[in-house]
Scaffold this motif. Structure first.
Motif: not given
Length: 67
Positions: A6-12, A36-41, A46-49
């Motif tokens: 779901a996170v990957l789909a939302f980022a895409g 979005a790119g900075l948040n994924m990085l 950190t493991g925080f999303c």
């Protein structure tokens, strides 16, 4: 669908939406792609999303990345 997918789909979705808006409205929408790119990085470091936290509260099952 689990939280990871779901996170990957939302980022895409956010990236594609940003590119479409940049092409049709204003190039300033590319800042959303950068966000979005900075948040994924930072999530990879950190493991925080925040999106993973929201999807967890919506009842999606755990994945291996965001548990």
């Amino acid at each position: 669908m689990n939280i990871d997918r779901a996170v990957l789909a939302f980022a895409g979705f956010v990236v594609l939406l940003s590119v479409a808006l940049a092409a049709s409205v204003s190039s300033w929408w590319l800042l959303l792609t950068a966000f979005a790119g900075l948040n994924m990085l930072q999530a990879s470091v950190t493991g925080f999303c925040p999106a993973a936290m929201i999807f967890r509260r919506l009842g999606l099952r755990e994945g291996s990345a965001f548990s």
